[in-house]
Design a protein around this motif. Structure first.
Motif, PDB file in Angstrom:
ATOM      1  N   TRP A  43      32.535 -27.356  12.924  1.00  0.00           N
ATOM      2  CA  TRP A  43      31.620 -26.770  11.938  1.00  0.00           C
ATOM      3  C   TRP A  43      30.211 -27.314  12.138  1.00  0.00           C
ATOM      4  CZ3 TRP A  43      30.843 -22.858   9.007  1.00  0.00           C
ATOM      5  CH2 TRP A  43      30.031 -22.913   7.868  1.00  0.00           C
ATOM      6  N   LEU A  44      29.336 -26.514  12.771  1.00  0.00           N
ATOM      7  CA  LEU A  44      27.958 -26.932  13.033  1.00  0.00           C
ATOM      8  C   LEU A  44      27.012 -25.757  12.783  1.00  0.00           C
ATOM      9  CD1 LEU A  44      28.263 -29.110  16.278  1.00  0.00           C
ATOM     10  CD2 LEU A  44      27.683 -29.903  13.976  1.00  0.00           C
ATOM     11  N   PRO A  45      26.782 -25.374  11.533  1.00  0.00           N
ATOM     12  CA  PRO A  45      25.860 -24.268  11.245  1.00  0.00           C
ATOM     13  C   PRO A  45      24.416 -24.637  11.575  1.00  0.00           C
ATOM     14  CG  PRO A  45      26.535 -25.362   9.216  1.00  0.00           C
ATOM     15  CD  PRO A  45      27.356 -25.966  10.321  1.00  0.00           C
ATOM     16  N   THR A  46      23.620 -23.618  11.883  1.00  0.00           N
ATOM     17  CA  THR A  46      22.221 -23.842  12.270  1.00  0.00           C
ATOM     18  C   THR A  46      21.223 -23.247  11.284  1.00  0.00           C
ATOM     19  OG1 THR A  46      22.204 -21.817  13.621  1.00  0.00           O
ATOM     20  CG2 THR A  46      22.840 -23.879  14.721  1.00  0.00           C
ATOM     21  N   TRP A  47      21.699 -22.446  10.315  1.00  0.00           N
ATOM     22  CA  TRP A  47      20.802 -21.770   9.370  1.00  0.00           C
ATOM     23  C   TRP A  47      21.464 -21.766   8.001  1.00  0.00           C
ATOM     24  CZ3 TRP A  47      20.961 -17.744   5.976  1.00  0.00           C
ATOM     25  CH2 TRP A  47      19.732 -17.185   5.566  1.00  0.00           C
ATOM     26  N   ASN A  48      20.776 -21.980   6.937  1.00  0.00           N
ATOM     27  CA  ASN A  48      19.363 -22.078   6.681  1.00  0.00           C
ATOM     28  C   ASN A  48      19.003 -23.554   6.538  1.00  0.00           C
ATOM     29  OD1 ASN A  48      16.716 -21.893   5.654  1.00  0.00           O
ATOM     30  ND2 ASN A  48      17.281 -20.616   3.928  1.00  0.00           N
ATOM     31  N   ALA A  49      18.290 -24.077   7.520  1.00  0.00           N
ATOM     32  CA  ALA A  49      17.971 -25.498   7.548  1.00  0.00           C
ATOM     33  C   ALA A  49      16.930 -25.890   6.516  1.00  0.00           C
ATOM     34  CB  ALA A  49      17.487 -25.890   8.943  1.00  0.00           C
ATOM     35  N   SER A  50      16.217 -24.914   5.937  1.00  0.00           N
ATOM     36  CA  SER A  50      15.172 -25.217   4.967  1.00  0.00           C
ATOM     37  C   SER A  50      15.580 -24.869   3.546  1.00  0.00           C
ATOM     38  CB  SER A  50      13.882 -24.460   5.327  1.00  0.00           C
ATOM     39  OG  SER A  50      14.116 -23.056   5.337  1.00  0.00           O
ATOM     40  N   GLY A  51      16.876 -24.580   3.332  1.00  0.00           N
ATOM     41  CA  GLY A  51      17.342 -24.238   1.989  1.00  0.00           C
ATOM     42  C   GLY A  51      17.226 -25.412   1.031  1.00  0.00           C
ATOM     43  N   LEU A  52      16.703 -25.155  -0.158  1.00  0.00           N
ATOM     44  CA  LEU A  52      16.500 -26.219  -1.130  1.00  0.00           C
ATOM     45  C   LEU A  52      17.760 -26.527  -1.926  1.00  0.00           C
ATOM     46  CD1 LEU A  52      12.987 -25.200  -2.554  1.00  0.00           C
ATOM     47  CD2 LEU A  52      13.512 -26.968  -0.866  1.00  0.00           C
ATOM     48  N   PHE A  53      18.617 -25.528  -2.118  1.00  0.00           N
ATOM     49  CA  PHE A  53      19.748 -25.687  -3.025  1.00  0.00           C
ATOM     50  C   PHE A  53      21.107 -25.592  -2.331  1.00  0.00           C
ATOM     51  CE2 PHE A  53      16.224 -23.687  -5.371  1.00  0.00           C
ATOM     52  CZ  PHE A  53      15.955 -24.710  -6.264  1.00  0.00           C
ATOM     53  N   ALA A  54      21.112 -25.390  -1.034  1.00  0.00           N
ATOM     54  CA  ALA A  54      22.390 -25.279  -0.314  1.00  0.00           C
ATOM     55  C   ALA A  54      22.205 -25.799   1.106  1.00  0.00           C
ATOM     56  CB  ALA A  54      22.873 -23.828  -0.278  1.00  0.00           C
ATOM     57  N   PRO A  55      23.233 -26.382   1.694  1.00  0.00           N
ATOM     58  CA  PRO A  55      23.151 -26.830   3.085  1.00  0.00           C
ATOM     59  C   PRO A  55      23.218 -25.629   4.029  1.00  0.00           C
ATOM     60  CG  PRO A  55      25.382 -27.099   2.260  1.00  0.00           C
ATOM     61  CD  PRO A  55      24.551 -26.655   1.091  1.00  0.00           C
ATOM     62  N   PRO A  56      22.894 -25.812   5.308  1.00  0.00           N
ATOM     63  CA  PRO A  56      23.062 -24.724   6.269  1.00  0.00           C
ATOM     64  C   PRO A  56      24.498 -24.193   6.247  1.00  0.00           C
ATOM     65  CG  PRO A  56      21.828 -26.512   7.257  1.00  0.00           C
ATOM     66  CD  PRO A  56      22.332 -27.025   5.936  1.00  0.00           C
ATOM     67  N   LEU A  57      24.641 -22.863   6.310  1.00  0.00           N
ATOM     68  CA  LEU A  57      25.956 -22.243   6.188  1.00  0.00           C
ATOM     69  C   LEU A  57      26.337 -21.380   7.387  1.00  0.00           C
ATOM     70  CD1 LEU A  57      25.868 -21.075   2.454  1.00  0.00           C
ATOM     71  CD2 LEU A  57      27.162 -22.992   3.405  1.00  0.00           C
ATOM     72  N   LEU A  58      25.353 -20.889   8.149  1.00  0.00           N
ATOM     73  CA  LEU A  58      25.644 -19.918   9.195  1.00  0.00           C
ATOM     74  C   LEU A  58      25.269 -20.443  10.574  1.00  0.00           C
ATOM     75  CD1 LEU A  58      24.332 -16.627   7.548  1.00  0.00           C
ATOM     76  CD2 LEU A  58      26.576 -17.703   7.321  1.00  0.00           C
ATOM     77  N   ARG A  59      26.092 -20.106  11.558  1.00  0.00           N
ATOM     78  CA  ARG A  59      25.804 -20.430  12.959  1.00  0.00           C
ATOM     79  C   ARG A  59      25.349 -19.140  13.626  1.00  0.00           C
ATOM     80  NH1 ARG A  59      28.576 -20.648  17.824  1.00  0.00           N
ATOM     81  NH2 ARG A  59      30.502 -19.934  16.844  1.00  0.00           N
ATOM     82  N   ILE A  60      24.031 -18.916  13.622  1.00  0.00           N
ATOM     83  CA  ILE A  60      23.482 -17.687  14.188  1.00  0.00           C
ATOM     84  C   ILE A  60      22.672 -17.947  15.451  1.00  0.00           C
ATOM     85  CG2 ILE A  60      23.491 -16.472  11.982  1.00  0.00           C
ATOM     86  CD1 ILE A  60      20.525 -17.011  11.728  1.00  0.00           C
ATOM     87  N   ASP A  61      22.502 -19.216  15.821  1.00  0.00           N
ATOM     88  CA  ASP A  61      21.847 -19.586  17.077  1.00  0.00           C
ATOM     89  C   ASP A  61      22.943 -19.936  18.085  1.00  0.00           C
ATOM     90  OD1 ASP A  61      18.827 -19.916  16.144  1.00  0.00           O
ATOM     91  OD2 ASP A  61      20.124 -20.805  14.614  1.00  0.00           O
ATOM     92  N   HIS A  62      22.853 -19.353  19.270  1.00  0.00           N
ATOM     93  CA  HIS A  62      23.959 -19.471  20.215  1.00  0.00           C
ATOM     94  C   HIS A  62      23.463 -19.677  21.641  1.00  0.00           C
ATOM     95  CE1 HIS A  62      26.704 -17.764  17.154  1.00  0.00           C
ATOM     96  NE2 HIS A  62      25.730 -16.900  16.905  1.00  0.00           N
ATOM     97  N   VAL A  63      24.357 -20.246  22.448  1.00  0.00           N
ATOM     98  CA  VAL A  63      24.249 -20.202  23.900  1.00  0.00           C
ATOM     99  C   VAL A  63      25.553 -19.608  24.406  1.00  0.00           C
ATOM    100  CG1 VAL A  63      24.106 -21.521  26.048  1.00  0.00           C
ATOM    101  CG2 VAL A  63      22.658 -22.149  24.106  1.00  0.00           C
ATOM    102  N   LEU A  64      25.456 -18.479  25.069  1.00  0.00           N
ATOM    103  CA  LEU A  64      26.609 -17.817  25.670  1.00  0.00           C
ATOM    104  C   LEU A  64      26.475 -17.895  27.183  1.00  0.00           C
ATOM    105  CD1 LEU A  64      26.713 -14.537  23.511  1.00  0.00           C
ATOM    106  CD2 LEU A  64      27.541 -16.823  22.918  1.00  0.00           C
ATOM    107  N   ALA A  65      27.594 -18.004  27.886  1.00  0.00           N
ATOM    108  CA  ALA A  65      27.524 -18.176  29.339  1.00  0.00           C
ATOM    109  C   ALA A  65      28.715 -17.534  30.027  1.00  0.00           C
ATOM    110  CB  ALA A  65      27.459 -19.668  29.695  1.00  0.00           C
ATOM    111  N   SER A  66      28.516 -17.179  31.280  1.00  0.00           N
ATOM    112  CA  SER A  66      29.599 -16.643  32.103  1.00  0.00           C
ATOM    113  C   SER A  66      30.679 -17.693  32.321  1.00  0.00           C
ATOM    114  CB  SER A  66      29.046 -16.197  33.463  1.00  0.00           C
ATOM    115  OG  SER A  66      28.087 -15.184  33.314  1.00  0.00           O
ATOM    116  N   PRO A  67      31.894 -17.273  32.661  1.00  0.00           N
ATOM    117  CA  PRO A  67      32.986 -18.233  32.881  1.00  0.00           C
ATOM    118  C   PRO A  67      32.725 -19.234  33.996  1.00  0.00           C
ATOM    119  CG  PRO A  67      33.867 -16.025  32.576  1.00  0.00           C
ATOM    120  CD  PRO A  67      32.376 -15.880  32.688  1.00  0.00           C
TER     121      PRO A  67
END
Length: 309
Positions: free
Chosen positions: A258-282
């Motif tokens: 569990w490593l969400p990246t957004w919303n890092a600037s939320g005042l009332f809640a911690p980051p909840l979503l992982r919308i930043d990614h690195v995808l790669a070929s096999p």
């Protein structure tokens, strides 16, 4: 009422209704890890009050919720670099185009020493802020397309960058180029920043951008890496179809948990979503996956080590 609504939402997702209704399903599915949490309470209520129908429906929704979320939460181990593989550390960060403290990302860039830095929401002021930190001085190659809106994008690299392209997809830029790691290893890099599917207008354009990435990577003969802000989670069908195109999510390959990246600037809640990614070929082994610290953006930076076989 709550259980019935969540059951209908879950059924729609199971039937891939989001293929027909990009909005509002794109917004609802993004919050899959948390949107179904009330049903755990209704399960307890159904059990305590012996309301069998409530109990059964709640249990079915919970089973679906666990099926969708456990793979995101389950920890594992990074992969081992194969002998003779070429190493590349990739860092990606959405600067937030109104960020007044973007320069503070410089300390993380210097500490991590990425070989390739992919930046989104690059405006003349945010670019100047990063430049002023001195963190970009070690990058020999760069492909920079700053804009006054949220869709400027840039790549800085210690490796040679060739054959850059900036096609327009859904009226927005999509940056891609070839990275020459050494004499025998190269790959095609896609620097990604899609629209956020937050309205009936944006969601179809966001889908077109992800579908274009899927088609473009399928036509690329060399290995590919996609890095940036996808505004998509593993719970979005267009993102899953992109992964189905012989791509791996570095998060999953490294068993990062569990490593969400957004919303890092939320005042009332911690980051909840992982919308930043690195995808790669096999052909890439993922030997490290790390989410960085906040720096004034609504996104946290992401650092991934790849080994190209």
């Amino acid at each position: 009422m709550i259980t019935g609504s969540l059951a209908i939402i879950a059924l729609g997702r199971s039937l891939h209704l989001d293929d027909a209704l990009s909005w509002p399903y794109a917004g609802i599915n993004a919050f899959t890890p948390v949107v179904y949490l009330p049903v755990y309470m209704t399960l307890a209520i159904g059990f305590a009050m012996r309301r069998n129908r409530l109990l059964i429906v709640s249990l079915l929704v919970i089973v679906a919720h666990l099926y969708w979320t456990v793979p995101e939460l389950w920890p594992g181990k990074p992969e081992t670099a194969p002998a003779g593989a070429a190493q590349a550390r990739i860092m990606t960060a959405n600067l937030l185009y109104t960020n007044k403290t973007a320069a503070s990302l410089g300390s993380q860039i210097r500490a991590q020493r990425p070989d390739i830095l992919v930046l989104e929401e690059v405006t003349p002021p945010t670019l100047a802020a990063i430049e002023s930190s001195g963190a970009l001085g070690d990058f020999t190659y760069r492909e920079v397309h700053a804009r006054p809106d949220p869709f400027g994008i840039a790549v800085f690299s210690r490796f040679a960058l060739t054959d850059p392209e900036l096609p327009s997809v859904a009226d927005l830029p999509s940056l891609r180029m070839t990275v020459r790691v050494d004499a025998t290893h190269q790959f095609r890099l896609f620097a990604v920043h899609t629209l956020s599917p937050t309205s009936g207008d944006y969601a179809p354009r966001w889908r077109r951008q992800l579908d274009d990435l899927r088609a473009s990577t399928a036509l690329t003969a060399m290995p590919v890496v996609l890095a940036g802000d996808f505004n998509a989670t593993r719970d979005h069908r267009p993102f899953q179809r992109l992964l189905d195109n012989h791509l791996r999510d570095a998060h999953d390959a490294a068993g990062a948990g569990w490593l969400p990246t957004w919303n890092a600037s939320g005042l009332f809640a911690p980051p909840l979503l992982r919308i930043d990614h690195v995808l790669a070929s096999p052909r890439f082994a993922v030997t490290r996956y790390q989410v960085g610290a906040p720096f004034g953006s609504d996104h946290k930076p992401l650092v991934v080590d790849l080994s190209l076989r």
